[in-house]
Write a protein that holds these residues in place. Structure first.
Motif, PDB file in Angstrom:
ATOM      1  N   PHE A 151       6.110  58.515  80.323  1.00  0.00           N
ATOM      2  CA  PHE A 151       6.655  57.169  80.453  1.00  0.00           C
ATOM      3  C   PHE A 151       8.114  57.172  80.015  1.00  0.00           C
ATOM      4  O   PHE A 151       8.460  57.770  79.010  1.00  0.00           O
ATOM      5  CB  PHE A 151       5.845  56.186  79.592  1.00  0.00           C
ATOM      6  N   ASP A 152       8.975  56.541  80.782  1.00  0.00           N
ATOM      7  CA  ASP A 152      10.403  56.405  80.499  1.00  0.00           C
ATOM      8  C   ASP A 152      11.190  57.708  80.659  1.00  0.00           C
ATOM      9  O   ASP A 152      12.356  57.769  80.300  1.00  0.00           O
ATOM     10  CB  ASP A 152      10.636  55.839  79.092  1.00  0.00           C
ATOM     11  N   GLU A 153      10.585  58.746  81.203  1.00  0.00           N
ATOM     12  CA  GLU A 153      11.296  60.006  81.419  1.00  0.00           C
ATOM     13  C   GLU A 153      12.272  59.839  82.589  1.00  0.00           C
ATOM     14  O   GLU A 153      11.940  59.240  83.598  1.00  0.00           O
ATOM     15  CB  GLU A 153      10.297  61.122  81.734  1.00  0.00           C
ATOM     16  N   PRO A 154      13.494  60.367  82.464  1.00  0.00           N
ATOM     17  CA  PRO A 154      14.450  60.285  83.568  1.00  0.00           C
ATOM     18  C   PRO A 154      13.949  61.053  84.792  1.00  0.00           C
ATOM     19  O   PRO A 154      13.510  62.188  84.690  1.00  0.00           O
ATOM     20  CB  PRO A 154      15.700  60.946  83.001  1.00  0.00           C
ATOM     21  N   LEU A 155      14.001  60.383  85.956  1.00  0.00           N
ATOM     22  CA  LEU A 155      13.550  60.988  87.218  1.00  0.00           C
ATOM     23  C   LEU A 155      14.716  61.328  88.138  1.00  0.00           C
ATOM     24  O   LEU A 155      14.767  62.417  88.689  1.00  0.00           O
ATOM     25  CB  LEU A 155      12.599  60.048  87.945  1.00  0.00           C
ATOM     26  N   MET A 156      15.630  60.372  88.315  1.00  0.00           N
ATOM     27  CA  MET A 156      16.753  60.531  89.237  1.00  0.00           C
ATOM     28  C   MET A 156      17.924  59.694  88.776  1.00  0.00           C
ATOM     29  O   MET A 156      17.765  58.789  87.972  1.00  0.00           O
ATOM     30  CB  MET A 156      16.372  60.043  90.648  1.00  0.00           C
ATOM     31  N   ILE A 157      19.081  60.012  89.367  1.00  0.00           N
ATOM     32  CA  ILE A 157      20.267  59.189  89.161  1.00  0.00           C
ATOM     33  C   ILE A 157      20.747  58.749  90.538  1.00  0.00           C
ATOM     34  O   ILE A 157      20.931  59.566  91.442  1.00  0.00           O
ATOM     35  CB  ILE A 157      21.369  59.947  88.423  1.00  0.00           C
ATOM     36  N   ILE A 158      20.912  57.445  90.677  1.00  0.00           N
ATOM     37  CA  ILE A 158      21.418  56.849  91.925  1.00  0.00           C
ATOM     38  C   ILE A 158      22.695  56.092  91.561  1.00  0.00           C
ATOM     39  O   ILE A 158      22.678  55.215  90.703  1.00  0.00           O
ATOM     40  CB  ILE A 158      20.393  55.886  92.542  1.00  0.00           C
ATOM     41  N   ASN A 178       1.254  56.643  93.153  1.00  0.00           N
ATOM     42  CA  ASN A 178       2.088  55.448  93.008  1.00  0.00           C
ATOM     43  C   ASN A 178       3.487  55.740  93.530  1.00  0.00           C
ATOM     44  O   ASN A 178       4.119  56.708  93.107  1.00  0.00           O
ATOM     45  CB  ASN A 178       2.171  55.051  91.529  1.00  0.00           C
ATOM     46  N   GLN A 179       3.970  54.906  94.446  1.00  0.00           N
ATOM     47  CA  GLN A 179       5.317  55.071  94.980  1.00  0.00           C
ATOM     48  C   GLN A 179       6.322  54.579  93.949  1.00  0.00           C
ATOM     49  O   GLN A 179       6.192  53.477  93.425  1.00  0.00           O
ATOM     50  CB  GLN A 179       5.493  54.284  96.264  1.00  0.00           C
ATOM     51  N   ILE A 180       7.324  55.394  93.690  1.00  0.00           N
ATOM     52  CA  ILE A 180       8.421  54.990  92.823  1.00  0.00           C
ATOM     53  C   ILE A 180       9.580  54.660  93.753  1.00  0.00           C
ATOM     54  O   ILE A 180      10.039  55.502  94.515  1.00  0.00           O
ATOM     55  CB  ILE A 180       8.801  56.111  91.827  1.00  0.00           C
ATOM     56  N   LYS A 181      10.024  53.426  93.700  1.00  0.00           N
ATOM     57  CA  LYS A 181      11.025  52.927  94.642  1.00  0.00           C
ATOM     58  C   LYS A 181      12.405  52.830  93.987  1.00  0.00           C
ATOM     59  O   LYS A 181      12.518  52.678  92.768  1.00  0.00           O
ATOM     60  CB  LYS A 181      10.588  51.566  95.164  1.00  0.00           C
ATOM     61  N   LEU A 238      20.321  55.490  86.255  1.00  0.00           N
ATOM     62  CA  LEU A 238      19.136  56.277  85.921  1.00  0.00           C
ATOM     63  C   LEU A 238      17.861  55.578  86.371  1.00  0.00           C
ATOM     64  O   LEU A 238      17.676  54.386  86.128  1.00  0.00           O
ATOM     65  CB  LEU A 238      19.084  56.517  84.409  1.00  0.00           C
ATOM     66  N   VAL A 239      16.999  56.323  87.042  1.00  0.00           N
ATOM     67  CA  VAL A 239      15.678  55.822  87.426  1.00  0.00           C
ATOM     68  C   VAL A 239      14.690  56.508  86.492  1.00  0.00           C
ATOM     69  O   VAL A 239      14.617  57.739  86.451  1.00  0.00           O
ATOM     70  CB  VAL A 239      15.350  56.160  88.902  1.00  0.00           C
ATOM     71  N   LYS A 240      13.933  55.718  85.731  1.00  0.00           N
ATOM     72  CA  LYS A 240      12.979  56.261  84.759  1.00  0.00           C
ATOM     73  C   LYS A 240      11.557  56.116  85.261  1.00  0.00           C
ATOM     74  O   LYS A 240      11.251  55.224  86.049  1.00  0.00           O
ATOM     75  CB  LYS A 240      13.105  55.515  83.424  1.00  0.00           C
ATOM     76  N   SER A 266      20.655  59.429  79.390  1.00  0.00           N
ATOM     77  CA  SER A 266      19.723  58.360  79.032  1.00  0.00           C
ATOM     78  C   SER A 266      20.348  56.973  79.139  1.00  0.00           C
ATOM     79  O   SER A 266      19.642  55.989  79.319  1.00  0.00           O
ATOM     80  CB  SER A 266      19.161  58.572  77.630  1.00  0.00           C
ATOM     81  N   LYS A 267      21.667  56.881  79.051  1.00  0.00           N
ATOM     82  CA  LYS A 267      22.340  55.586  79.145  1.00  0.00           C
ATOM     83  C   LYS A 267      23.057  55.404  80.476  1.00  0.00           C
ATOM     84  O   LYS A 267      23.792  54.446  80.657  1.00  0.00           O
ATOM     85  CB  LYS A 267      23.322  55.430  77.990  1.00  0.00           C
ATOM     86  N   HIS A 268      22.842  56.325  81.394  1.00  0.00           N
ATOM     87  CA  HIS A 268      23.502  56.239  82.703  1.00  0.00           C
ATOM     88  C   HIS A 268      23.009  54.986  83.436  1.00  0.00           C
ATOM     89  O   HIS A 268      21.804  54.736  83.507  1.00  0.00           O
ATOM     90  CB  HIS A 268      23.191  57.490  83.521  1.00  0.00           C
ATOM     91  N   PRO A 269      23.919  54.176  83.995  1.00  0.00           N
ATOM     92  CA  PRO A 269      23.507  52.929  84.656  1.00  0.00           C
ATOM     93  C   PRO A 269      22.679  53.142  85.929  1.00  0.00           C
ATOM     94  O   PRO A 269      21.944  52.254  86.339  1.00  0.00           O
ATOM     95  CB  PRO A 269      24.838  52.235  84.976  1.00  0.00           C
TER      96      PRO A 269
END
Length: 151
Positions: free
Chosen positions: A143-150, A120-123, A77-79, A72-75
């Motif tokens: 809402f605010d759920e973690p989707l990916m880590i880049i 909706n595209q998530i970019k 993180l795409v939410k 949740s605190k990963h820099p």
């Protein structure tokens, strides 16, 4: 005061709800009023794309199934910016927008979230490498759920 309504008329209005996809109908005549509403469930929203679940799930096989709490605190993180249903590809059988290990540019489409029958595209918020995909295609997201880590 007791109000009575013709059952045939009520049945016709209920059929109209189903035919048109409306969630409610309200009619008023003089001091008489009737409102019919049907429950809309989360399952009813993605009915237009149930097949989209089958093919994209296979494309998402290398993805991690769940996010550990410390992410949740990963820099990188795409939410999720909204509530809806996540799709990792544009259509059934199409390749996923991104895969684990892929380099992406800022602004690249990562996935789609269907909300209120709108895709909706998530970019990507920044350039980097996709380290983890934390959702599966066809899964509901909050809402605010973690989707990916880049990274």
């Amino acid at each position: 005061m007791s109000l009575t309504f013709d059952p045939k008329t009520l049945a016709e209005l209920a059929a109209l709800l189903n035919e048109t996809g409306l969630s409610e109908i309200e009619l008023a005549e003089g001091d008489r009023k009737v409102r019919l509403a049907r429950a809309i469930t989360q399952v009813a929203m993605p009915v237009a794309a149930p097949v989209a679940v089958a093919a994209p799930v296979a494309a998402a096989a290398p993805a991690a199934p769940a996010a550990p709490a410390d992410l949740s605190k990963h820099p990188g993180l795409v939410k999720s910016p909204m509530v809806g249903v996540a799709y990792l590809s544009a259509e059934p059988g199409a390749p996923a927008y991104v895969t684990v290990g892929q380099t992406v540019e800022a602004g690249a489409t990562l996935l789609l979230i269907e909300a209120m029958k709108t895709f909706n595209q998530i970019k990507a918020p920044r350039a980097g490498v996709v380290k983890q995909i934390l959702v599966t295609s066809g899964a509901p997201v909050e809402f605010d759920e973690p989707l990916m880590i880049i990274e």
